[in-house]
Enzyme design. Structure first.
Site, PDB file in Angstrom:
ATOM      1  N   ASP A 212      35.689  42.611  47.422  1.00 40.87           N
ATOM      2  CA  ASP A 212      35.569  41.227  47.860  1.00 40.87           C
ATOM      3  C   ASP A 212      37.044  41.089  48.456  1.00 40.87           C
ATOM      4  O   ASP A 212      37.901  41.980  48.767  1.00 40.87           O
ATOM      5  CB  ASP A 212      35.572  40.285  46.571  1.00 40.87           C
ATOM      6  CG  ASP A 212      36.709  40.300  45.677  1.00 40.87           C
ATOM      7  OD1 ASP A 212      37.576  41.230  45.969  1.00 40.87           O
ATOM      8  OD2 ASP A 212      37.078  39.467  44.795  1.00 40.87           O
ATOM      9  N   ASP A 214      40.444  38.510  48.505  1.00 42.22           N
ATOM     10  CA  ASP A 214      41.185  37.695  47.472  1.00 42.22           C
ATOM     11  C   ASP A 214      42.475  37.201  48.471  1.00 42.22           C
ATOM     12  O   ASP A 214      43.338  37.976  49.013  1.00 42.22           O
ATOM     13  CB  ASP A 214      41.594  38.346  46.445  1.00 42.22           C
ATOM     14  CG  ASP A 214      40.491  38.965  45.629  1.00 42.22           C
ATOM     15  OD1 ASP A 214      39.796  38.392  45.053  1.00 42.22           O
ATOM     16  OD2 ASP A 214      40.617  40.292  45.241  1.00 42.22           O
ATOM     17  N   ASP A 295      37.633  35.092  47.938  1.00 39.25           N
ATOM     18  CA  ASP A 295      38.117  34.087  47.127  1.00 39.25           C
ATOM     19  C   ASP A 295      39.317  33.518  47.716  1.00 39.25           C
ATOM     20  O   ASP A 295      40.220  34.217  48.138  1.00 39.25           O
ATOM     21  CB  ASP A 295      38.591  35.012  45.745  1.00 39.25           C
ATOM     22  CG  ASP A 295      37.466  35.303  44.887  1.00 39.25           C
ATOM     23  OD1 ASP A 295      36.258  34.708  45.271  1.00 39.25           O
ATOM     24  OD2 ASP A 295      37.490  36.012  43.929  1.00 39.25           O
TER      25      ASP A 295
HETATM   26  P1  DGT Z   1      37.816  45.112  44.462  1.00 39.90           P
HETATM   27  O1  DGT Z   1      37.985  43.524  44.545  1.00 39.90           O
HETATM   28  O2  DGT Z   1      36.841  45.538  43.455  1.00 39.90           O
HETATM   29  O3  DGT Z   1      38.520  46.124  45.406  1.00 39.90           O
HETATM   30  O4  DGT Z   1      39.329  45.385  43.295  1.00 39.90           O
HETATM   31  P2  DGT Z   1      40.333  44.356  43.105  1.00 39.90           P
HETATM   32  O5  DGT Z   1      41.409  44.722  42.342  1.00 39.90           O
HETATM   33  O6  DGT Z   1      40.528  43.479  44.284  1.00 39.90           O
HETATM   34  O7  DGT Z   1      39.455  43.229  41.857  1.00 39.90           O
HETATM   35  P3  DGT Z   1      39.139  41.791  41.690  1.00 39.90           P
HETATM   36  O8  DGT Z   1      38.811  41.031  43.135  1.00 39.90           O
HETATM   37  O9  DGT Z   1      38.015  41.596  40.924  1.00 39.90           O
HETATM   38  O10 DGT Z   1      40.435  40.947  41.339  1.00 39.90           O
HETATM   39  C1  DGT Z   1      41.951  41.051  41.616  1.00 39.90           C
HETATM   40  C2  DGT Z   1      42.695  40.523  40.769  1.00 39.90           C
HETATM   41  O11 DGT Z   1      42.953  39.294  40.872  1.00 39.90           O
HETATM   42  C3  DGT Z   1      42.583  41.429  39.627  1.00 39.90           C
HETATM   43  O12 DGT Z   1      43.717  41.852  38.958  1.00 39.90           O
HETATM   44  C4  DGT Z   1      42.402  40.386  38.446  1.00 39.90           C
HETATM   45  C5  DGT Z   1      42.829  39.116  39.402  1.00 39.90           C
HETATM   46  N1  DGT Z   1      41.508  38.076  39.190  1.00 39.90           N
HETATM   47  C6  DGT Z   1      40.329  38.119  39.759  1.00 39.90           C
HETATM   48  N2  DGT Z   1      39.702  36.899  39.062  1.00 39.90           N
HETATM   49  C7  DGT Z   1      40.305  36.226  38.697  1.00 39.90           C
HETATM   50  C8  DGT Z   1      40.340  34.773  37.930  1.00 39.90           C
HETATM   51  O13 DGT Z   1      39.358  34.388  38.213  1.00 39.90           O
HETATM   52  N3  DGT Z   1      41.534  34.450  37.460  1.00 39.90           N
HETATM   53  C9  DGT Z   1      42.501  34.964  37.414  1.00 39.90           C
HETATM   54  N4  DGT Z   1      43.820  34.544  36.925  1.00 39.90           N
HETATM   55  N5  DGT Z   1      42.692  36.223  38.170  1.00 39.90           N
HETATM   56  C10 DGT Z   1      41.722  36.598  38.499  1.00 39.90           C
HETATM   57 MG    MG Z   2      39.000  42.027  45.064  1.00 37.75          MG
END
Ligand code: DGT
Ligand code: MG
Length: 371
Positions: A212, A214, A295
């Protein structure tokens, strides 16, 4: 400084947030296996699912932080969460690593990957809005294919998750993420020229692709970020296939926010974005756009460094820095701020570097938080 107990030999520390964990490391064959076990434990939803999953993730994080390739069982000595003399839970990690080092593969991991259960759970959990408990309910009812799910009662997220299943399960490239980010930046500038849009999550850590996009939206003047999100959403309404807006609870002080480390209280929008594809990537029968999970998180400037840290991840890094902070420093850290557990005294910081410094942690840039 960290207590002696938290520092072990070989340069790999007990808390993953103390280690340098780069995106590319030396032990992916082993960490891939441990992460399959982690995911499988998480899917099973039995009594100790969470702690079993965590034990595998901790073992994997240790291997990712090893500055060399592990080639023998001897070199596992003293490694946190792997060497059994440090913890009984480490036994399972060590057993699997030993199998792979000695046999070239692990029967347990192979059996999981080939199982109907694991394959189906992965398939169903790939639907946006579906977690392990829903997926398992469907599996237990005998469902095995996406087609079986189409006629079940689904919530809104799941309905669109299924509709855009293929796109949402195709990795988002860095270029696509930058494209979305530019589009959001452009409309933000139209609303207020000083609004700041920051790409966080995996892309900030240097990942070439992700699941996704962010984006943090903030403004250098406190309060100027208020009421911005509805305007951004209005201006982007033709770019969205779906939006789910979450209101801020208004109580964003870290002391009053929920217990869960993954939830925060920022005003945000979880969306599915319709990104037009450049001509060169279109082919005759394909639709000229791609659905992408985006997001948008609105952050007041005084909480920005904490939100930046909290949304850069990985999830394990966040879990670990909060565990370290609470255990070693008696401080609660959230995406909103930090405060001491006893006197509830708020601890201010203007940058990520300052947060690390105030926690007596060596600074880890995003590219070293890939645990
Ligand atoms: P990806 O998107 O699969 O390539 O990997 P990431 O590391 O971008 O994972 P992602 O998008 O699920 O989450 C990014 C960071 O944001 C992760 O450390 C946790 C945080 N995060 C995700 N969703 C939420 C939320 O609803 N609330 C809070 N506080 N943090 C969140
Ligand atoms: Mg992400």
């Amino acid at each position: 400084p960290p207590t002696k107990k938290s520092r072990l030999s070989k340069g790999v520390n007990m808390y993953a947030c103390q280690n340098c964990t780069p995106l590319h490391h030396f032990n992916s064959r082993l960490t891939d296996a441990l992460e399959i076990l982690e995911q499988h434990a998480f899917f099973r939803l039995d009594q100790n699912a969470e702690s079993r999953a965590l034990a595998f993730r901790r073992g994997s994080a240790t291997l990712k932080a090893c500055p060399h390739k592990i080639t023998s069982v001897d070199s596992l000595k003293n490694l946190p969460y792997i060497d059994t003399s440090n913890s009984s839970k480490a036994g399972h990690c060590k057993k699997v690593i030993t199998e792979i080092l000695e046999e070239g593969f692990s029967d347990e991991v192979e059996d999981i990957v080939n199982s109907d259960f694991y394959k189906t759970m992965k398939l169903f959990c790939g639907i946006w809005g579906v977690g392990p408990s829903t997926a398992k309910k469907w599996f237990d009812s005998g469902h095995r294919h996406l087609n079986d799910i189409k006629n079940l009662k689904l919530n809104k997220d799941q309905t669109v998750g299924l509709e855009y299943y293929e796109d949402l399960n195709t990795p988002v490239s860095k270029d696509e993420a930058l494209c979305v980010s530019e589009i959001v930046k452009t409309v933000c500038m139209e609303i207020k020229k000083d609004l700041l849009v920051t790409l966080v999550g995996g892309f900030r850590r240097g990942k070439p692709a992700g699941h996704d996009v962010d984006l943090l939206i903030s403004h250098p003047t406190q309060g100027e970020e208020k009421h911005v999100l509805p305007k951004v959403m209005e201006k982007l309404k033709d770019n969205f296939l779906y939006t789910d807006k979450k209101m801020s609870s208004g109580t964003t002080h870290p002391q009053y926010t929920g217990k869960s480390s993954t939830m925060d209280q920022f005003e945000k929008c979880f969306s599915i974005f319709k990104l037009d594809l450049p001509k060169s990537t279109k082919n005759g029968n394909e639709k000229p756009w791609k659905a992408i999970r985006v997001d948008l998180i609105v952050v007041p400037t005084d909480q920005y460094p904490f939100a930046l840290l909290g949304w850069t991840g990985t999830k394990h890094f966040e879990r670990e820095i909060r565990r370290y902070t609470k255990t070693e420093k008696k401080v609660v850290l959230t995406s909103h701020g930090m405060y001491t557990t006893d006197t509830k005294q708020s601890i201010e910081a203007k940058t990520e570097e300052e947060i690390f410094k105030k926690l007596d942690l060596e600074f880890r840039p995003p590219s070293e938080r890939c645990c």
